[in-house]
Scaffold this motif. Structure first.
Motif, PDB file in Angstrom:
ATOM      1  N   ALA A 174       0.071 -10.481-113.080  1.00 19.08           N
ATOM      2  CA  ALA A 174       1.032 -10.040-114.011  1.00 19.08           C
ATOM      3  C   ALA A 174       1.670 -11.300-114.650  1.00 19.08           C
ATOM      4  CB  ALA A 174       2.573  -9.336-113.617  1.00 19.08           C
ATOM      5  N   HIS A 175       1.810 -12.371-113.962  1.00 18.01           N
ATOM      6  CA  HIS A 175       2.284 -13.610-114.684  1.00 18.01           C
ATOM      7  C   HIS A 175       1.516 -14.723-114.029  1.00 18.01           C
ATOM      8  CE1 HIS A 175       5.824 -10.855-113.971  1.00 18.01           C
ATOM      9  NE2 HIS A 175       5.805 -11.352-115.359  1.00 18.01           N
ATOM     10  N   THR A 234       0.036 -12.067-118.572  1.00 18.05           N
ATOM     11  CA  THR A 234       1.092 -12.895-119.415  1.00 18.05           C
ATOM     12  C   THR A 234       1.089 -14.338-118.939  1.00 18.05           C
ATOM     13  OG1 THR A 234       3.088 -12.642-118.016  1.00 18.05           O
ATOM     14  CG2 THR A 234       2.376 -10.785-119.449  1.00 18.05           C
ATOM     15  N   GLY A 252       3.892 -15.660-118.128  1.00 19.08           N
ATOM     16  CA  GLY A 252       5.323 -15.814-117.409  1.00 19.08           C
ATOM     17  C   GLY A 252       6.033 -16.866-118.322  1.00 19.08           C
ATOM     18  N   GLU A 257       9.388 -16.374-115.769  1.00 18.89           N
ATOM     19  CA  GLU A 257       8.941 -16.783-114.624  1.00 18.89           C
ATOM     20  C   GLU A 257       8.449 -18.391-114.748  1.00 18.89           C
ATOM     21  OE1 GLU A 257       6.731 -14.602-111.636  1.00 18.89           O
ATOM     22  OE2 GLU A 257       8.121 -12.889-112.187  1.00 18.89           O
ATOM     23  N   ASP A 317       5.621 -11.662-121.426  1.00 22.94           N
ATOM     24  CA  ASP A 317       6.585 -10.934-120.239  1.00 22.94           C
ATOM     25  C   ASP A 317       7.969 -10.728-120.510  1.00 22.94           C
ATOM     26  OD1 ASP A 317       7.052 -13.983-120.591  1.00 22.94           O
ATOM     27  OD2 ASP A 317       7.844 -13.854-118.512  1.00 22.94           O
ATOM     28  N   TYR A 318       8.531 -10.119-119.807  1.00 23.85           N
ATOM     29  CA  TYR A 318       9.656  -9.709-119.923  1.00 23.85           C
ATOM     30  C   TYR A 318      10.512  -9.220-121.281  1.00 23.85           C
ATOM     31  CZ  TYR A 318      10.561 -11.548-115.007  1.00 23.85           C
ATOM     32  OH  TYR A 318      10.459 -11.739-113.680  1.00 23.85           O
ATOM     33  N   LEU A 320       6.712  -6.873-120.241  1.00 23.19           N
ATOM     34  CA  LEU A 320       5.328  -6.677-120.463  1.00 23.19           C
ATOM     35  C   LEU A 320       5.284  -5.239-120.993  1.00 23.19           C
ATOM     36  CD1 LEU A 320       2.188  -7.245-119.968  1.00 23.19           C
ATOM     37  CD2 LEU A 320       2.579  -6.683-117.600  1.00 23.19           C
ATOM     38  N   ASN A 342      10.976  -6.339-110.852  1.00 20.72           N
ATOM     39  CA  ASN A 342      10.252  -7.202-111.571  1.00 20.72           C
ATOM     40  C   ASN A 342       9.482  -6.040-112.196  1.00 20.72           C
ATOM     41  OD1 ASN A 342       8.092  -8.361-112.869  1.00 20.72           O
ATOM     42  ND2 ASN A 342       8.777 -10.445-111.660  1.00 20.72           N
ATOM     43  N   ASP A 363       7.764  -5.910-114.762  1.00 26.26           N
ATOM     44  CA  ASP A 363       6.311  -6.300-115.149  1.00 26.26           C
ATOM     45  C   ASP A 363       5.253  -6.053-114.134  1.00 26.26           C
ATOM     46  OD1 ASP A 363       7.701  -7.297-117.545  1.00 26.26           O
ATOM     47  OD2 ASP A 363       7.114  -9.398-117.242  1.00 26.26           O
ATOM     48  N   THR A 422       1.813  -3.619-114.567  1.00 26.00           N
ATOM     49  CA  THR A 422       0.672  -4.250-114.218  1.00 26.00           C
ATOM     50  C   THR A 422      -0.191  -3.169-113.500  1.00 26.00           C
ATOM     51  OG1 THR A 422       1.424  -6.339-114.579  1.00 26.00           O
ATOM     52  CG2 THR A 422      -0.694  -6.001-113.515  1.00 26.00           C
TER      53      THR A 422
END
Length: 243
Positions: A11-12, A40, A42, A46, A88-89, A91, A123, A125, A129
């Motif tokens: 995801a990140h 992503t 992040g 992240e 992200d944040y 996604l 999370n 995201d 994913t």
């Protein structure tokens, strides 16, 4: 360990390394091809050390920094990597993005797919994913996809890695597979050090590898110092029970 082809959906920018870096390094040592797809960078949620330490901050620079860090980490592990830059944040995955992920699976035809555990309420995201990867893998396998009449078999073995730690108690993550990463643990730690925008990962995933190692020791009866844990999404099929 056979010479498999592995796709890792992250995801990140750091997830592939923190959750499965040791497993990646082991497979690469065995001659396997491992390719990471980072959905992503992040860059929003992240990259806390980037936002804390850089005086002249920008989203574009955050993405560039995370790209360099993730590429360095992947190189240390011996994997190739590409970035989808989906943001992200939060996604968000629409039909076009699902099609892109399915085509990547079709092109790579992996034996194994590693991605996030399906439940991670702290999370989302990660949850997005997982749902997207499972759906894309299913799309990639059907003959009507891209109207080519081709069915992709066998379906890849799908494994979920750790959700956000140390919050496993609220995610329902109960591993059924442990990988002893003791011999490559220092490689994983070196790769985690490359992810300078998230320095907390080194201590956190050292502790977690020891915790999973203790569990693996109990299950196996062999002394295992460091391990990574996974949960299968797909069934094991054969003429014998897996052991």
């Amino acid at each position: 360990m056979s010479k498999s082809s592995i796709l890792v959906f992250s995801a990140h920018a750091a997830d592939f390394c923190s959750r499965s870096g040791g497993t990646i390094a082991l497979y690469v040592r065995s001659g396997a091809q491992v390719h990471v797809i980072d959905l992503t960078f992040g860059e929003r949620g992240e990259s806390e050390d980037y936002w804390a330490r850089v005086q002249s901050k920008s989203m574009s620079q955050a993405r560039e920094t995370r790209t360099q860090e993730a590429e360095e980490a992947a190189s240390i592990l011996g994997a190739s990597i590409e970035f989808m830059d989906y943001g992200d944040y939060p996604l968000m995955i629409d039909r076009a993005r699902l099609d892109s992920l399915a085509r990547l699976i079709r092109q790579r035809r992996p034996d194994i797919i590693l991605t996030h555990w399906k439940v991670d309420p702290h999370n989302i995201d990660h949850e997005v994913t997982t749902a997207s990867v499972i759906r894309a893998a299913t799309m990639a396998a059907v003959p009507g996809f891209d109207h080519d009449g081709e069915t992709v078999h066998p379906f890849p073995h799908l494994f979920g890695f750790e959700p956000s730690v140390p919050r496993d108690d609220i995610t329902g993550f109960v591993p059924d597979t442990y990988v002893d990463i003791t011999e490559v643990f220092e490689t994983k730690i070196t790769a985690l050090h490359a992810l300078r925008s998230q320095t907390k990962l080194v201590s956190r995933y050292t502790q977690w590898a020891e915790y999973r190692g203790a569990q693996a020791t109990q299950w196996s009866g062999q002394q295992i110092k460091y391990a990574e844990a996974f949960k299968r999404y797909t069934a094991s099929v054969g003429t014998k029970l897996p052991c």
